[in-house]
Design a protein around this motif. Structure first.
Motif, PDB file in Angstrom:
ATOM      1  N   VAL A 176       0.853  -1.193   0.000  1.00  0.00           N
ATOM      2  CA  VAL A 176       0.000   0.000   0.000  1.00  0.00           C
ATOM      3  C   VAL A 176       0.889   1.244   0.000  1.00  0.00           C
ATOM      4  O   VAL A 176       1.746   1.397   0.878  1.00  0.00           O
ATOM      5  N   ARG A 177       0.701   2.118  -0.984  1.00  0.00           N
ATOM      6  CA  ARG A 177       1.440   3.378  -1.013  1.00  0.00           C
ATOM      7  C   ARG A 177       0.818   4.349  -0.008  1.00  0.00           C
ATOM      8  O   ARG A 177      -0.385   4.599  -0.060  1.00  0.00           O
ATOM      9  N   VAL A 178       1.644   4.876   0.886  1.00  0.00           N
ATOM     10  CA  VAL A 178       1.117   5.741   1.941  1.00  0.00           C
ATOM     11  C   VAL A 178       1.947   7.006   2.070  1.00  0.00           C
ATOM     12  O   VAL A 178       3.100   7.074   1.640  1.00  0.00           O
ATOM     13  N   SER A 179       1.320   7.998   2.704  1.00  0.00           N
ATOM     14  CA  SER A 179       2.006   9.214   3.119  1.00  0.00           C
ATOM     15  C   SER A 179       2.021   9.226   4.640  1.00  0.00           C
ATOM     16  O   SER A 179       0.963   9.114   5.282  1.00  0.00           O
ATOM     17  N   LYS A 307      -1.812   8.079   5.832  1.00  0.00           N
ATOM     18  CA  LYS A 307      -2.955   8.019   4.925  1.00  0.00           C
ATOM     19  C   LYS A 307      -2.559   7.286   3.652  1.00  0.00           C
ATOM     20  O   LYS A 307      -1.424   7.401   3.184  1.00  0.00           O
ATOM     21  N   ALA A 308      -3.512   6.518   3.107  1.00  0.00           N
ATOM     22  CA  ALA A 308      -3.274   5.819   1.845  1.00  0.00           C
ATOM     23  C   ALA A 308      -3.298   6.834   0.703  1.00  0.00           C
ATOM     24  O   ALA A 308      -4.107   7.761   0.697  1.00  0.00           O
ATOM     25  N   LEU A 309      -2.408   6.656  -0.267  1.00  0.00           N
ATOM     26  CA  LEU A 309      -2.316   7.587  -1.385  1.00  0.00           C
ATOM     27  C   LEU A 309      -3.298   7.273  -2.515  1.00  0.00           C
ATOM     28  O   LEU A 309      -3.659   8.161  -3.280  1.00  0.00           O
ATOM     29  N   ASP A 310      -3.711   6.007  -2.636  1.00  0.00           N
ATOM     30  CA  ASP A 310      -4.497   5.597  -3.802  1.00  0.00           C
ATOM     31  C   ASP A 310      -5.973   5.344  -3.502  1.00  0.00           C
ATOM     32  O   ASP A 310      -6.715   4.926  -4.392  1.00  0.00           O
ATOM     33  N   VAL A 311      -6.400   5.593  -2.267  1.00  0.00           N
ATOM     34  CA  VAL A 311      -7.801   5.381  -1.878  1.00  0.00           C
ATOM     35  C   VAL A 311      -8.227   6.537  -0.978  1.00  0.00           C
ATOM     36  O   VAL A 311      -7.504   6.878  -0.037  1.00  0.00           O
ATOM     37  N   PRO A 312      -9.373   7.164  -1.236  1.00  0.00           N
ATOM     38  CA  PRO A 312      -9.853   8.213  -0.325  1.00  0.00           C
ATOM     39  C   PRO A 312     -10.301   7.590   0.992  1.00  0.00           C
ATOM     40  O   PRO A 312     -11.294   6.873   1.051  1.00  0.00           O
ATOM     41  N   MET A 313      -9.559   7.823   2.026  1.00  0.00           N
ATOM     42  CA  MET A 313      -9.811   7.178   3.320  1.00  0.00           C
ATOM     43  C   MET A 313      -9.187   8.056   4.398  1.00  0.00           C
ATOM     44  O   MET A 313      -8.185   8.739   4.153  1.00  0.00           O
ATOM     45  N   ARG A 345      -9.836  -0.110   8.523  1.00  0.00           N
ATOM     46  CA  ARG A 345      -9.626   0.788   7.385  1.00  0.00           C
ATOM     47  C   ARG A 345      -8.598   0.199   6.414  1.00  0.00           C
ATOM     48  O   ARG A 345      -8.732   0.340   5.194  1.00  0.00           O
ATOM     49  N   ILE A 346      -7.574  -0.431   6.947  1.00  0.00           N
ATOM     50  CA  ILE A 346      -6.589  -1.090   6.079  1.00  0.00           C
ATOM     51  C   ILE A 346      -7.266  -2.194   5.274  1.00  0.00           C
ATOM     52  O   ILE A 346      -6.988  -2.378   4.084  1.00  0.00           O
ATOM     53  N   PHE A 347      -8.182  -2.923   5.916  1.00  0.00           N
ATOM     54  CA  PHE A 347      -8.972  -3.958   5.249  1.00  0.00           C
ATOM     55  C   PHE A 347      -9.741  -3.364   4.070  1.00  0.00           C
ATOM     56  O   PHE A 347      -9.740  -3.916   2.965  1.00  0.00           O
ATOM     57  N   ASP A 348     -10.377  -2.212   4.289  1.00  0.00           N
ATOM     58  CA  ASP A 348     -11.124  -1.559   3.214  1.00  0.00           C
ATOM     59  C   ASP A 348     -10.197  -1.087   2.093  1.00  0.00           C
ATOM     60  O   ASP A 348     -10.542  -1.181   0.912  1.00  0.00           O
ATOM     61  N   VAL A 349      -9.023  -0.576   2.457  1.00  0.00           N
ATOM     62  CA  VAL A 349      -8.056  -0.117   1.450  1.00  0.00           C
ATOM     63  C   VAL A 349      -7.596  -1.286   0.580  1.00  0.00           C
ATOM     64  O   VAL A 349      -7.583  -1.208  -0.650  1.00  0.00           O
ATOM     65  N   LEU A 350      -7.211  -2.399   1.211  1.00  0.00           N
ATOM     66  CA  LEU A 350      -6.740  -3.563   0.456  1.00  0.00           C
ATOM     67  C   LEU A 350      -7.848  -4.144  -0.413  1.00  0.00           C
ATOM     68  O   LEU A 350      -7.585  -4.630  -1.524  1.00  0.00           O
ATOM     69  N   ASN A 351      -9.087  -4.081   0.073  1.00  0.00           N
ATOM     70  CA  ASN A 351     -10.216  -4.545  -0.744  1.00  0.00           C
ATOM     71  C   ASN A 351     -10.375  -3.697  -2.000  1.00  0.00           C
ATOM     72  O   ASN A 351     -10.552  -4.223  -3.107  1.00  0.00           O
ATOM     73  N   GLN A 352     -10.317  -2.387  -1.835  1.00  0.00           N
ATOM     74  CA  GLN A 352     -10.508  -1.499  -2.984  1.00  0.00           C
ATOM     75  C   GLN A 352      -9.381  -1.622  -3.993  1.00  0.00           C
ATOM     76  O   GLN A 352      -9.599  -1.529  -5.199  1.00  0.00           O
TER      77      GLN A 352
END
Length: 453
Positions: A176-179, A307-313, A345-352
């Motif tokens: 997951v790309r993050v800031s 925060k994840a860079l590739d998913v609005p979360m 939230r990480i679960f939702d990011v990986l799902n998307q």
């Protein structure tokens, strides 16, 4: 007529596939925690309200789920009490316990209670659910898991450096790309001091922490609503909107906060952390962000958020230093720093982003078809041998029609079906069918093990 079942808003059921995905996240995080020398503990779901209240600020206290006392909790409550009590006063009479809001405050209580059994510095990790009486929305739940790592008994800033490296390692493994955003509460205190509003530090931090959610104008309106002088709000603008590289921001802060002793200490702490990370650069983006405040009152030094860079979360990881936390439980002078991964939230990011490896689902690898009692007895022996070799295998429990058994295997995503009838039993072999290609091969049990592995 039976009542249609349901679950409380802000909570979720998880299917076997979803649990496999969640366990992939938990296992990845646990592996990295252990890699960095952290040891696991657990604490009760319920804590005494005296442990929880007053640790999260007024907004946090409102979000605590309170548990009614056992038995006749209304005994001793008069009609006058019912009419005159505020909700908080009423809850205080009826509730002595509450569901934990996070894992950090219970951990501080754990440290104080078990101080004679702990070797300091103590590095603990904890993966358990927490509860907040929040308004459910996308990425925000009332019941969710946190994955925490904390170090207590050391004020070394090397702990902050390692926690940032740990965060970087976890998200690199999850792909997951993050800031990663970094700030220091001492800098925020210094800012409040130089703009002439040191007594408003909590109001200022709560407001500016919302900048990326509600925008600058609404932040300024909230500051005005807290009776912060207009001249102070004006002085705050260029600071919270500071631009440039991390090094340029540090240099600007050294000039702006030169008259604030606490502010300069915060700048020195951030400078130390950034200098150490230059020698071992993170793979993730690291940004010094002066709007990062993290509303929890117990932070006293470095604060961080991811925060994840590739998913609005919203934030998917956060943490910081909390030098004073154990002091409220009668054990002053124990410094601590920690982080918390928001597993849901990480679960939702990986799902998307569809980032789960195929082998993370860990479904059954081989299903034996049941042709009857004699054949199933033979299959049970083969099952034992395959399982001893670490192959996930099962036997369909009934001698149902072939179509039904194959449909079951297909619905579970089982890669291979094993057919053992009279001919195979006579030869001591297994007819192994690949469910993806349809290919069938006749193999001995040992060859089946080698083939699947």
């Amino acid at each position: 007529m039976a009542t249609k079942p349901g679950i409380p808003k802000g909570t979720r059921d998880f299917s076997p596939v979803e649990m496999a995905k969640r366990n992939y996240i938990f296992n990845t995080i646990s592996d990295v925690f252990r890699l960095y020398g952290f040891q696991q503990i657990e604490t009760p779901a319920m804590e005494n309200l005296s442990t929880l209240m007053g640790k999260y600020g007024d907004e946090g206290d409102k979000l605590l789920f309170k548990v009614l006392n056992s038995g006749d909790c209304m005994s001793g409550i008069s009609d006058a009490d019912l009419k005159e009590c505020t909700p908080n006063q009423f809850a205080a009479k009826l509730c002595e316990k509450g569901l934990r809001y996070d894992l950090t405050v219970p951990f501080a209580r754990f440290v104080v209670m078990h101080r004679n059994e702990i070797n300091f510095p103590f590095k603990r990790y904890q993966i358990q659910p927490v509860w907040r009486a929040d308004r459910p929305q996308k990425g925000r739940y009332r019941e969710f898991y946190q994955c925490d790592a904390d170090v207590v008994g050391s004020d070394s800033l090397l702990n902050e450096v390692e926690l940032l490296q740990l965060i970087d390692e976890v998200f690199s493994r999850l792909k997951v790309r993050v800031s990663i955003r970094l700030n220091n509460r001492k800098i925020l205190s210094g800012i409040a001091e130089i703009i002439g509003a040191p007594e408003k530090i909590v109001d200022i931090t709560v407001a500016i922490d919302k900048l990326d959610k509600i925008g600058l104008e609404n932040v300024n309106e909230e500051l005005r609503s807290k009776e912060i002088p207009e001249v102070a709000i004006e002085a705050l603008q260029p600071i919270i909107m500071l631009q440039g590289s991390n090094e340029e921001k540090i240099e600007t802060l050294r000039k702006v906060l030169s008259a604030s002793e606490i502010g300069m200490k915060g700048v020195d702490e951030l400078s130390f952390i950034l200098d150490k990370l230059k020698r071992n650069p993170l793979r993730s983006e690291l940004e010094l962000d002066l709007t990062l405040a993290r509303g929890l009152n117990y932070y006293t030094g470095a604060i961080m958020e991811v925060k994840a860079l590739d998913v609005p979360m919203g934030s998917i990881t956060g943490g910081g230093r909390y030098d004073n936390l154990t002091g409220v439980f009668g054990m002053p002078g124990v410094s601590g720093v920690g982080i918390s991964f928001g597993a849901d939230r990480i679960f939702d990011v990986l799902n998307q982003l569809e980032l789960y490896p195929a082998d993370s689902l860990l479904t059954t690898q081989v299903m034996f078809v049941n042709f009857g009692e004699t054949e199933s007895d033979c299959c049970l022996e083969y099952l034992s041998r395959l399982r001893s070799a670490g192959i996930r295998a099962e036997l369909y429990p009934e001698a149902a029609k072939m179509k039904k058994q194959m449909g079951y295997a297909d619905s579970k995503g089982i890669a291979y079906v094993a057919l053992v009838g009279e001919t195979e039993m006579a030869e001591g072999k297994i007819n192994l069918k690949n469910m993806h290609t349809g290919e069938q091969v006749l193999l001995t049990p040992e060859e089946v093990i080698a083939h699947i592995k």
